[in-house]
Design an enzyme around this catalytic site. Structure first.
Site, PDB file in Angstrom:
ATOM      1  N   LYS A  22       0.835  -1.207   0.000  1.00  0.00           N
ATOM      2  CA  LYS A  22       0.000   0.000   0.000  1.00  0.00           C
ATOM      3  C   LYS A  22       0.870   1.258   0.000  1.00  0.00           C
ATOM      4  O   LYS A  22       0.666   2.172  -0.796  1.00  0.00           O
ATOM      5  CB  LYS A  22      -0.921  -0.013   1.230  1.00  0.00           C
ATOM      6  CG  LYS A  22      -1.898   1.137   1.218  1.00  0.00           C
ATOM      7  CD  LYS A  22      -2.821   1.103   2.419  1.00  0.00           C
ATOM      8  CE  LYS A  22      -3.830  -0.014   2.289  1.00  0.00           C
ATOM      9  NZ  LYS A  22      -4.704  -0.180   3.414  1.00  0.00           N
ATOM     10  N   ARG A  91      -3.041   3.014   8.831  1.00  0.00           N
ATOM     11  CA  ARG A  91      -3.408   1.804   8.083  1.00  0.00           C
ATOM     12  C   ARG A  91      -2.234   0.856   7.953  1.00  0.00           C
ATOM     13  O   ARG A  91      -1.122   1.270   7.669  1.00  0.00           O
ATOM     14  CB  ARG A  91      -3.847   2.188   6.660  1.00  0.00           C
ATOM     15  CG  ARG A  91      -5.090   3.034   6.602  1.00  0.00           C
ATOM     16  CD  ARG A  91      -5.252   3.625   5.194  1.00  0.00           C
ATOM     17  NE  ARG A  91      -6.355   4.579   5.162  1.00  0.00           N
ATOM     18  CZ  ARG A  91      -7.612   4.265   4.882  1.00  0.00           C
ATOM     19  NH1 ARG A  91      -7.934   3.028   4.584  1.00  0.00           N
ATOM     20  NH2 ARG A  91      -8.552   5.188   4.886  1.00  0.00           N
ATOM     21  N   GLY A 100      -7.821  -7.500   5.024  1.00  0.00           N
ATOM     22  CA  GLY A 100      -8.639  -7.539   6.237  1.00  0.00           C
ATOM     23  C   GLY A 100      -7.995  -8.263   7.401  1.00  0.00           C
ATOM     24  O   GLY A 100      -8.621  -8.455   8.433  1.00  0.00           O
ATOM     25  N   MET A 102      -5.146  -7.394   9.075  1.00  0.00           N
ATOM     26  CA  MET A 102      -4.519  -6.541  10.098  1.00  0.00           C
ATOM     27  C   MET A 102      -5.399  -5.317  10.340  1.00  0.00           C
ATOM     28  O   MET A 102      -6.493  -5.214   9.818  1.00  0.00           O
ATOM     29  CB  MET A 102      -3.114  -6.174   9.657  1.00  0.00           C
ATOM     30  CG  MET A 102      -2.208  -7.390   9.674  1.00  0.00           C
ATOM     31  SD  MET A 102      -0.553  -7.019   9.175  1.00  0.00           S
ATOM     32  CE  MET A 102      -0.755  -6.569   7.485  1.00  0.00           C
ATOM     33  N   ARG A 336      -3.353  -1.025  -6.502  1.00  0.00           N
ATOM     34  CA  ARG A 336      -2.392  -2.133  -6.585  1.00  0.00           C
ATOM     35  C   ARG A 336      -2.734  -2.937  -7.829  1.00  0.00           C
ATOM     36  O   ARG A 336      -3.847  -2.826  -8.364  1.00  0.00           O
ATOM     37  CB  ARG A 336      -2.467  -3.014  -5.348  1.00  0.00           C
ATOM     38  CG  ARG A 336      -3.781  -3.683  -5.211  1.00  0.00           C
ATOM     39  CD  ARG A 336      -3.916  -4.458  -3.938  1.00  0.00           C
ATOM     40  NE  ARG A 336      -5.336  -4.789  -3.833  1.00  0.00           N
ATOM     41  CZ  ARG A 336      -5.937  -5.130  -2.731  1.00  0.00           C
ATOM     42  NH1 ARG A 336      -5.291  -5.174  -1.616  1.00  0.00           N
ATOM     43  NH2 ARG A 336      -7.207  -5.428  -2.732  1.00  0.00           N
ATOM     44  N   HIS A 452      -0.992 -44.149  -2.728  1.00  0.00           N
ATOM     45  CA  HIS A 452      -1.292 -44.889  -3.960  1.00  0.00           C
ATOM     46  C   HIS A 452      -2.466 -44.250  -4.689  1.00  0.00           C
ATOM     47  O   HIS A 452      -2.417 -43.988  -5.896  1.00  0.00           O
ATOM     48  CB  HIS A 452      -1.606 -46.349  -3.601  1.00  0.00           C
ATOM     49  CG  HIS A 452      -2.012 -47.183  -4.771  1.00  0.00           C
ATOM     50  ND1 HIS A 452      -3.329 -47.358  -5.125  1.00  0.00           N
ATOM     51  CD2 HIS A 452      -1.272 -47.867  -5.680  1.00  0.00           C
ATOM     52  CE1 HIS A 452      -3.378 -48.127  -6.199  1.00  0.00           C
ATOM     53  NE2 HIS A 452      -2.137 -48.450  -6.546  1.00  0.00           N
ATOM     54  N   SER A 777      17.207 -40.908 -14.599  1.00  0.00           N
ATOM     55  CA  SER A 777      15.925 -40.241 -14.354  1.00  0.00           C
ATOM     56  C   SER A 777      15.732 -40.197 -12.840  1.00  0.00           C
ATOM     57  O   SER A 777      15.753 -41.233 -12.172  1.00  0.00           O
ATOM     58  CB  SER A 777      14.795 -41.017 -15.023  1.00  0.00           C
ATOM     59  OG  SER A 777      13.576 -40.365 -14.750  1.00  0.00           O
ATOM     60  N   ASN A 781      10.212 -39.264  -5.833  1.00  0.00           N
ATOM     61  CA  ASN A 781       9.316 -39.764  -4.773  1.00  0.00           C
ATOM     62  C   ASN A 781      10.130 -40.610  -3.790  1.00  0.00           C
ATOM     63  O   ASN A 781      10.131 -40.376  -2.586  1.00  0.00           O
ATOM     64  CB  ASN A 781       8.199 -40.641  -5.357  1.00  0.00           C
ATOM     65  CG  ASN A 781       7.382 -39.910  -6.402  1.00  0.00           C
ATOM     66  OD1 ASN A 781       7.297 -38.699  -6.377  1.00  0.00           O
ATOM     67  ND2 ASN A 781       6.800 -40.649  -7.327  1.00  0.00           N
ATOM     68  N   CYS A 845      11.265 -38.078 -13.098  1.00  0.00           N
ATOM     69  CA  CYS A 845       9.959 -38.679 -13.350  1.00  0.00           C
ATOM     70  C   CYS A 845       9.156 -38.851 -12.056  1.00  0.00           C
ATOM     71  O   CYS A 845       8.088 -39.440 -12.070  1.00  0.00           O
ATOM     72  CB  CYS A 845      10.091 -39.996 -14.089  1.00  0.00           C
ATOM     73  SG  CYS A 845      10.981 -41.240 -13.145  1.00  0.00           S
ATOM     74  N   TYR A 865      14.875 -32.901 -19.228  1.00  0.00           N
ATOM     75  CA  TYR A 865      13.414 -32.964 -19.306  1.00  0.00           C
ATOM     76  C   TYR A 865      12.801 -33.236 -17.936  1.00  0.00           C
ATOM     77  O   TYR A 865      13.474 -33.696 -17.017  1.00  0.00           O
ATOM     78  CB  TYR A 865      12.955 -34.050 -20.302  1.00  0.00           C
ATOM     79  CG  TYR A 865      13.266 -35.461 -19.867  1.00  0.00           C
ATOM     80  CD1 TYR A 865      12.385 -36.182 -19.058  1.00  0.00           C
ATOM     81  CD2 TYR A 865      14.442 -36.089 -20.271  1.00  0.00           C
ATOM     82  CE1 TYR A 865      12.670 -37.473 -18.655  1.00  0.00           C
ATOM     83  CE2 TYR A 865      14.744 -37.378 -19.867  1.00  0.00           C
ATOM     84  CZ  TYR A 865      13.850 -38.062 -19.048  1.00  0.00           C
ATOM     85  OH  TYR A 865      14.128 -39.333 -18.638  1.00  0.00           O
TER      86      TYR A 865
END
Ligand code: PEP
Ligand code: MG
Length: 893
Positions: A22, A91, A100, A102, A336, A452, A777, A781, A845, A865
């Site tokens: 602001k 402000r 809204g 603060m 803004r 899964h 690759s 996970n 992957c 990739y």
């Protein structure tokens, strides 16, 4: 020494870190010569110091004095002067908008004397002056001194009841004067002292209260949700008050330079005559459309429109604005770059190119993969206010409804009858695959985004909500919050928000998916949104350094991914090919007692596998296809130990023993592992079960040769999972090379052999492993699972909420790459791998391949990739383009 206070004329829009959004934009508007009330901004640094030390930083008070004096000179008034008071608003304004969350205090400077001065300024308008005073006591009491807001509300309510009126505006000056007395009593009762009459004391206390509001519960919660760092602090803007509630020639409003929901150009906004900003936000009175201001006050309207186009031309973007008209004089209170919907983000970016305001590179920075994802999923139309049952983890986006079923078999049977179902399970396993395919969506009560259910559903583009742990699943019903949902009842699940609704919520399909699929309704071809997506995707593809492949293990998935722009397959998981009616062959393989029995089972599987691969190679003709040799522990293909043990025991008791079941039970017991994720899987299986990998390698090579014989151009790549030591890979490679040479002959087919890097040891010894691999690759996970020691199927539902709450990480490392830890392993393996083998092909992957943040990381690391599920291919394409542009931008700097 730090400077803690900046006059609006001293700042600019690039100073958001210090002045907050602001403050920086008020400064920018001031410098543009727009009508901004005078004021100054106290920096975020001053706030940080206050919060750390519990008091103002040295020198801050003196700086405020100096800036206040300058403001008083500019405005020709003194703060709280009894005769002619300057009033100010105080402000909040952080770097990132926290709407809204603060505090703000208006009308600072009013007291028992200056209230008369204000009345005189307002042309003898006593009512206005006393109304302003009572608002100050109310806001100040609540915000600065924690007086319960309801007590003020009650006093206001009693004043109205006493007078027999319904509306605040029906209270006259005397009523409001009496209300001020009542408010002061409330104030004194709760604080033990009188409402401060010293204007400067009011100002100081209000500033401190805004600083403190950075740590208010709702602000903390909001920051956590929006991932805004907790240590930024808020700036405080002290602004000369202007009043929109001085009569019919005054008012206040909000405006957008374009429609923030569709991006259409025009005049959008709301106006409220004779009101203050808080009245618009509180929605107390009905607003007028902004266009109506033209009839009320044409001069201000025209000036506002002029300012709106100045702002757009200056910011080169949609702006939102707050303004006030005080007796026919327009004042700008805020601007803004405006928030917008995903659809508007794309259309506005394209419009701004057409209007010559921005170029294509800049346009790409204005949209994001997350926005594209929102546009790709069908959405619920929530206009009918459906009953919300619970909320789980939005694991695979989309909107689906159907009858509840509790088993894969029921899902398949219902789908065969043409019924839509939602498969509800505690968690899923490979056995549920047919049911998952048949269902419209999947709901589980356990597991997180890499469970899964989540991984498989995302792969299929199927809606999935996981880990809805409030639901108790029984045999043919589930209950949640006292509500029982029976088999056959209809529920709707939102895979984006994780919400679960009772009943059928209407769904709208996505035109963006129709566009990617190439089956867009011709009537939509010129839709601005579709045209914008086309334009920006084309540019992203041209800019990207990373290629985007897909994770797909069926022909139809491969075909869809190709339509979505995939440049090959980065991971074809072969384990799904061992399920369904082939399970019996796998059981034969596992139970084989002799080499002949085992070869028999493998021999039966091999032509089936060859057909699977040929299907996929055909769909990806000319593009690389990475086929991963079987990875999961074999017991996953067998019945559960508990079920089988019970079955055998019952049969025994009845004297109905089955030799096959008993052999099976013995095998399951033999294969049972305490930590199957760290057990006999991946390359270890290939080394332990003779002929298993060889069968797959032969099937891959034969399928490639068959496609070449049809005139196609197969580009197979064989990938070995879970390698931790180069010796593992060398052993598999030696056998594979022999088979390939034998099958390929002089067909011209070339088969690459590479490995996944998903065990930390593999990353750390990548230089050795690269000697035996033509490509790597990253299986992020498993790499995340093993680097953190987090069981990927359990931890998200079990305790990640607490880790997120404590800020140990801002987002699950299974969702977005952990740059410092797992990312470091990726960097090490990339550098060492390439050093040992220049030209080594590198990809990823794991699930992170389709995560926007992670795509930027993989671009930075310099991979070739990313590979992700078909539905995330366009998202990864867009982000790969954005990553290339933003790194080119930072190179120039
Ligand atoms: C991985 O571990 O990242 C990977 C892609 O393999 P999977 O998810 O099949 O274990
Ligand atoms: Mg893995």
């Amino acid at each position: 020494m730090s400077k803690f206070v900046y006059d609006f004329a001293e700042g600019n829009r690039d100073m958001k870190d210090l002045l907050g959004g602001k403050g920086a934009n008020l400064a920018e508007m001031t410098n543009l010569g727009l009508p901004v009330p005078g004021g100054f901004t106290i920096t975020t640094e001053a706030c940080q110091r206050y919060l750390a030390e519990g008091h103002h930083a040295d020198g801050l008070a003196a700086e405020i004095d100096a800036h206040l004096a300058a403001l008083e000179t500019t405005m020709g008034r003194t703060l709280g002067d009894p005769a002619d008071p300057l009033l100010v608003s105080v402000r909040s304004g952080a770097k990132f908008s926290m709407p809204g969350m603060m505090e703000t205090v208006l009308n600072v400077g009013l007291n028992d004397e200056s209230v008369d001065g204000l009345s005189r300024q307002a042309g003898g308008n006593d009512r206005f002056a006393w109304d302003s005073y009572r608002r100050l006591i109310q806001m100040f009491g609540k915000t600065v001194c924690d007086v319960p807001g309801e007590e003020f509300e009650e006093a206001l309510h009693s004043a109205k009841v006493g007078k027999g009126v319904k509306d605040d505006v029906q209270l006259d000056a005397d009523d409001l004067r009496a209300l001020v007395t009542a408010y002061k009593k409330v104030f004194a009762k709760h604080t033990g002292h009188d409402f401060p009459q010293d204007p400067r004391e009011q100002l100081d206390l209000a500033i401190e209260a805004v600083f403190r509001s950075w740590n208010a519960d709702r602000a903390v919660l909001y920051r956590r949700q929006e991932r805004i760092p907790a240590d930024l602090g808020t700036a405080v803007n002290v602004v000369a008050m202007v009043f929109g509630n001085l009569g019919p020639d005054s008012g206040t409003g909000v405006a957008f330079t374009r429609d923030p929901s569709t991006g259409e150009t025009g005049v959008y906004g709301d106006y409220l005559q004779n009101a203050q900003g808080e009245d618009v936000v509180a929605g107390i009175r009905n607003t007028l459309a902004l266009a109506d201001l033209e009839k009320i006050d044409k001069k201000s309207y025209d000036e506002l429109l002029g300012i709106m186009s100045t702002l757009e031309a200056h910011y080169h973007d949609l702006c939102d604005i707050e303004f006030t008209i005080e007796r026919g004089k327009l004042w700008m209170l805020q601007t803004r770059v405006g928030k917008r919907t995903a659809a508007a983000a794309f259309t506005i970016a394209a419009q701004l190119i057409d209007e010559g305001m921005i170029d294509l590179d800049e346009a790409l920075t204005r949209v994001s993969g997350a926005q594209l994802a929102q546009l790709m999923f069908p959405r619920f139309d929530l206009a009918g206010d459906p009953v919300s049952l619970t909320r789980g983890v939005g694991a695979s986006p989309g909107a689906a409804y159907g009858e509840v079923v509790f088993s894969a078999a029921d899902a398949v049977a219902a789908a065969a009858e043409g019924r839509q179902v939602i498969l509800v399970r505690r968690e899923t396993n490979p056995d549920d695959l047919s049911g998952m395919i048949a269902a419209q969506g999947i709901l589980t009560s356990r597991g997180g985004k890499t469970s899964h259910a989540a991984v498989v559903a995302r792969g299929m583009g199927k809606t999935c909500v996981c880990g809805a742990d409030a639901i108790e699943i029984g045999r043919d019903q589930f209950s949640v919050g006292g509500q029982v949902v029976h088999e056959g009842d209809v529920i709707s699940i939102d895979g984006t928000t994780g919400r679960v609704y009772l009943g059928e919520v209407p769904v709208r399909p996505s035109e963006v998916v129709q566009y990617f699929e190439g089956d867009l309704d011709p009537a939509l071809a010129n839709e601005p949104l579709v045209a914008a997506v086309h334009l920006l995707m084309t540019h992203a593809d041209g800019a990207a350094a990373l290629k985007v492949r897909t994770n797909a293990d069926t022909g139809p998935d491969a075909a869809r991914a190709r339509r979505f722009g995939a440049q090959g397959i980065g991971l074809c998981r072969t384990e799904h090919m061992f399920l369904g009616d082939r399970r019996e062959l796998v059981e034969r393989l596992i139970l084989a007692r002799t080499e002949a029995e085992r070869n028999d089972a493998l021999g039966a599987l091999q032509p089936l596998q060859r057909a699977d691969f040929l299907d996929i190679f055909r769909e990806m003709n000319g593009l690389p296809v990475t086929v991963r040799l079987i990875d999961p522990p074999l017991h996953e293909f067998l019945p559960s130990l508990e079920d089988l043990a019970v079955q055998v025991a019952v049969a025994k008791a009845r004297g109905e023993q089955s030799e096959r079941d008993e052999r099976m039970l013995a095998a399951v017991r033999r294969m049972h592992e305490s930590n199957p994720m760290l057990g006999l899987r991946g390359v270890r299986l290939g080394l332990v079960i003779p002929g298993l990998f060889a069968m797959q390698v032969r099937a891959i090579a034969e399928a490639a040769v068959a496609l070449a014989a049809e005139g196609g151009r197969p580009r197979p790549e064989i990938m070995v999972p879970l390698v931790g030591a180069v010796q593992e890979l060398e052993t598999v490679r030696a056998e594979a090379e022999k088979i390939i040479a034998e099958v390929v002959g002089d067909s011209g087919v070339k088969v690459l052999i590479g490995t996944m890097i998903e065990v930390p040891r593999a990353a750390l010894t990548a230089g050795q492993i690269a000697e035996a691999a033509e490509f790597f690759s990253f299986g992020t996970n498993d790499l995340t699972q093993m680097a953190w020691g987090f069981s990927r199927d359990d931890v998200e539902g079990a305790f990640f909420w607490r880790y997120l709450e404590l800020g140990i990480f801002g987002i699950s490392p299974f969702e977005s790459i952990d740059r410092d830890g797992v990312g470091r392993l990726v960097r090490i393996a990339t550098a060492e791998g390439r050093k040992a083998r220049p030209g080594l092909k590198l990809g990823v992957c794991g699930e992170h391949g389709g995560d926007p943040e992670s795509v930027h990381f993989f671009h930075e690391v310099g991979l070739d990739y990313v590979s992700c599920s078909p539905f995330r291919v366009p998202i990864a394409r867009l982000e790969a383009g954005r990553a290339a542009i933003s790194s080119a931008g930072s190179d120039h700097r």
